[in-house]
Design a protein around this motif. Structure first.
Motif, PDB file in Angstrom:
ATOM      1  N   PHE A   1     -28.893 -19.029  29.132  1.00 28.59           N
ATOM      2  CA  PHE A   1     -29.463 -18.060  28.186  1.00 28.59           C
ATOM      3  C   PHE A   1     -28.801 -18.274  26.829  1.00 28.59           C
ATOM      4  O   PHE A   1     -27.627 -18.638  26.774  1.00 28.59           O
ATOM      5  CB  PHE A   1     -29.182 -16.620  28.631  1.00 28.59           C
ATOM      6  CG  PHE A   1     -29.595 -16.308  30.042  1.00 28.59           C
ATOM      7  CD1 PHE A   1     -30.837 -15.738  30.312  1.00 28.59           C
ATOM      8  CD2 PHE A   1     -28.740 -16.564  31.107  1.00 28.59           C
ATOM      9  CE1 PHE A   1     -31.215 -15.440  31.619  1.00 28.59           C
ATOM     10  CE2 PHE A   1     -29.106 -16.276  32.413  1.00 28.59           C
ATOM     11  CZ  PHE A   1     -30.349 -15.705  32.669  1.00 28.59           C
ATOM     12  N   GLY A   2     -29.537 -18.017  25.760  1.00 29.85           N
ATOM     13  CA  GLY A   2     -28.942 -18.144  24.431  1.00 29.85           C
ATOM     14  C   GLY A   2     -29.384 -17.022  23.515  1.00 29.85           C
ATOM     15  O   GLY A   2     -30.442 -16.412  23.726  1.00 29.85           O
ATOM     16  N   ASN A   3     -28.588 -16.738  22.487  1.00 27.88           N
ATOM     17  CA  ASN A   3     -29.002 -15.762  21.474  1.00 27.88           C
ATOM     18  C   ASN A   3     -29.944 -16.433  20.471  1.00 27.88           C
ATOM     19  O   ASN A   3     -30.306 -17.604  20.629  1.00 27.88           O
ATOM     20  CB  ASN A   3     -27.784 -15.120  20.798  1.00 27.88           C
ATOM     21  CG  ASN A   3     -26.968 -16.110  19.958  1.00 27.88           C
ATOM     22  OD1 ASN A   3     -27.109 -17.322  20.110  1.00 27.88           O
ATOM     23  ND2 ASN A   3     -26.124 -15.594  19.088  1.00 27.88           N
ATOM     24  N   ASP A   4     -30.336 -15.715  19.425  1.00 24.86           N
ATOM     25  CA  ASP A   4     -31.313 -16.277  18.476  1.00 24.86           C
ATOM     26  C   ASP A   4     -30.795 -17.549  17.804  1.00 24.86           C
ATOM     27  O   ASP A   4     -31.579 -18.427  17.448  1.00 24.86           O
ATOM     28  CB  ASP A   4     -31.732 -15.216  17.440  1.00 24.86           C
ATOM     29  CG  ASP A   4     -30.534 -14.546  16.770  1.00 24.86           C
ATOM     30  OD1 ASP A   4     -29.380 -14.789  17.217  1.00 24.86           O
ATOM     31  OD2 ASP A   4     -30.745 -13.793  15.806  1.00 24.86           O
ATOM     32  N   VAL A   5     -29.479 -17.668  17.671  1.00 24.16           N
ATOM     33  CA  VAL A   5     -28.903 -18.884  17.074  1.00 24.16           C
ATOM     34  C   VAL A   5     -29.205 -20.111  17.941  1.00 24.16           C
ATOM     35  O   VAL A   5     -29.298 -21.239  17.443  1.00 24.16           O
ATOM     36  CB  VAL A   5     -27.365 -18.706  16.888  1.00 24.16           C
ATOM     37  CG1 VAL A   5     -26.715 -19.964  16.351  1.00 24.16           C
ATOM     38  CG2 VAL A   5     -27.086 -17.523  15.964  1.00 24.16           C
TER      39      VAL A   5
END
Ligand SMILES: [Zn+2]
Length: 437
Positions: free
Chosen positions: A409-413
């Protein structure tokens, strides 16, 4: 008249923050989609969402393990040592190895070493011993994960009573780097927080100096309980809050775990584990690490491990791993909030390998009761249903890992940086590229 001045100050602050990129990598040990579904069902209900579920980037990661004697041959189930090494170094290796190569015993450079060389601050946080396989792969090199402290460096020591370790060839007397604990106290990692005091509360096997003395000489403030964590500041922190793995927050009612089906299974739910009292949470440790590392103008990289998803699944203890995933999810929320106020922070959450636990029908799909040959736990969920969790990879003391892909999973970055399908070594490249190392 005050407003424009305030705005100008904010812009200056924003510009200062924009200069440095940070990476926060969170690893749920053994956190495959079965584990995430089990935790979601219990914590949020089947239609609810964990914090993880709301993250904008999602991919599927192949876990690659190679054979020790013939590294071109693949092995389909990993352990935490080789899988963390793949993420930490970008090089696949064999089970048990800590950022060292199969057969040839070379030491590929870790993401932490690259970051330190570029002036970034570095840290690891874990609910396991900080010398355990996952943190160890980021901050040390060793032939075997069992070479945790001076005690294990003596020839002929056993790994969990199973087989003889070969640690002495990595000993400092033989030109090696020494035990994992000794590498940590002599190394350059700025913040190391978790369990594992027993591996440090010893004298070095090489020069007889106590490892905690070595740590202090090397600039670490040594923290040993939640009060120390709150009160003691320093640019370098070594926090050892329990002798080995830190206790988990939850257990089954009166300690109930999965068991062999013998008549009707007794359902149970989760309750606080009193053994956790007085321990800092994963979120508190992460908060301290971030506050310390973020003081560095050149950025930082932090690896946070929620270790007992794996360990409690080995023990067939569903409330143990559900509670541990709750700790991870709360930490992810904290980290995402941190990243909002520090906009150049890449947040990645992944797992190292799959695990034994699986959700099975509470009553057989083919009528009657489930007839699993493994061990089954029937868990009463807060949304008023029953979840049957099966552990059936071993008749022995501990369940095994499994060979499934793991999520990332990743954040918007992370948008545009993380492909939908990747290998663990790609996570190393993504972090290296983002930090321009
Ligand atoms: Zn494991």
């Amino acid at each position: 008249m005050f407003k424009p001045i305030f705005l100008a100050t904010s812009l200056v602050l924003l510009n200062a923050q924009a200069m440095a990129n940070n990476v926060i990598l969170i690893i749920g040990d053994g956190m495959d989609d079965q584990q995430i579904s089990i935790a979601r069902n219990y914590l949020q209900g089947a239609q609810g969402q964990l914090v993880l579920d709301k993250m904008p980037v999602r991919g599927s990661v192949k876990v690659i393990t190679v054979d020790e004697d013939n590294p071109s041959k693949k092995v389909y189930v990993a352990d935490s040592a080789n899988s963390a090494s793949s993420i930490a170094t970008g090089v696949n290796t064999s089970r048990g190895r800590i950022s060292s190569t199969a057969k040839t015993n070379q030491h590929p450079v870790t993401i932490m070493e690259l970051a330190k060389a570029k002036g970034l601050a570095t840290g690891v946080v874990s609910t396991a011993s900080v010398t355990d396989a996952t943190p160890a792969a980021f901050i040390s090199h060793s032939k075997h994960r069992g070479c945790e402290g001076p005690e294990q460096m003596e020839p002929g020591k056993l790994f969990y009573g199973m087989y003889k370790l070969d640690c002495d060839s990595d000993g400092r007397a033989n030109g090696g780097k020494g035990s994992i604990a000794e590498q940590i106290v002599m190394g350059s990692t700025d913040v190391v927080l978790g369990g594992g005091l027993k591996h440090f509360d010893q004298e070095s096997d090489y020069d007889s100096e106590h490892l905690l003395t070595k740590a202090r000489v090397n600039g670490f403030s040594v923290l040993q309980d939640a009060q120390d964590l709150e009160n003691i500041e320093g640019d370098r922190l070594l926090g050892l809050f329990s002798p080995s793995t830190m206790p988990v927050i939850w257990q089954g009612t009166k300690g109930a775990k999965a068991e062999k089906i013998n008549g009707d299974l007794k359902a149970f739910s989760c309750e606080p584990n009193l053994g956790f009292n007085g321990m800092p949470t994963l979120q508190t440790m992460t908060e301290k690490a971030l506050n310390t590392l973020a003081r560095n103008d050149d950025g930082f990289i932090l690896m946070v491990e929620s270790a007992s998803i794996d360990k409690q699944s080995h023990y067939r203890n569903p409330c143990g791993h559900i509670g541990e995933l709750k700790q991870l999810d709360e930490t992810v929320q904290f980290v995402l909030d941190f990243a909002k106020s520090h906009p150049d922070t890449l947040v990645l959450v992944t797992a190292d390998h799959g695990h034994a636990a699986q959700i099975v029908p509470a009553g057989s799909l083919f009528g009657g009761q489930s007839t699993s040959l493994g061990r089954v736990a029937l868990v009463d969920t807060p949304e008023g249903s029953q979840m049957a969790i099966n552990y059936a990879t071993s008749e022995g003391q501990a369940e095994e890992h499994t060979g499934v892909n793991v999520p990332i999973f990743g954040n918007d970055v992370a948008e545009g940086l993380v492909p939908s399908n990747l290998e663990q070594t790609d996570i190393f490249s993504i972090m290296k590229g983002y930090l321009d190392l």
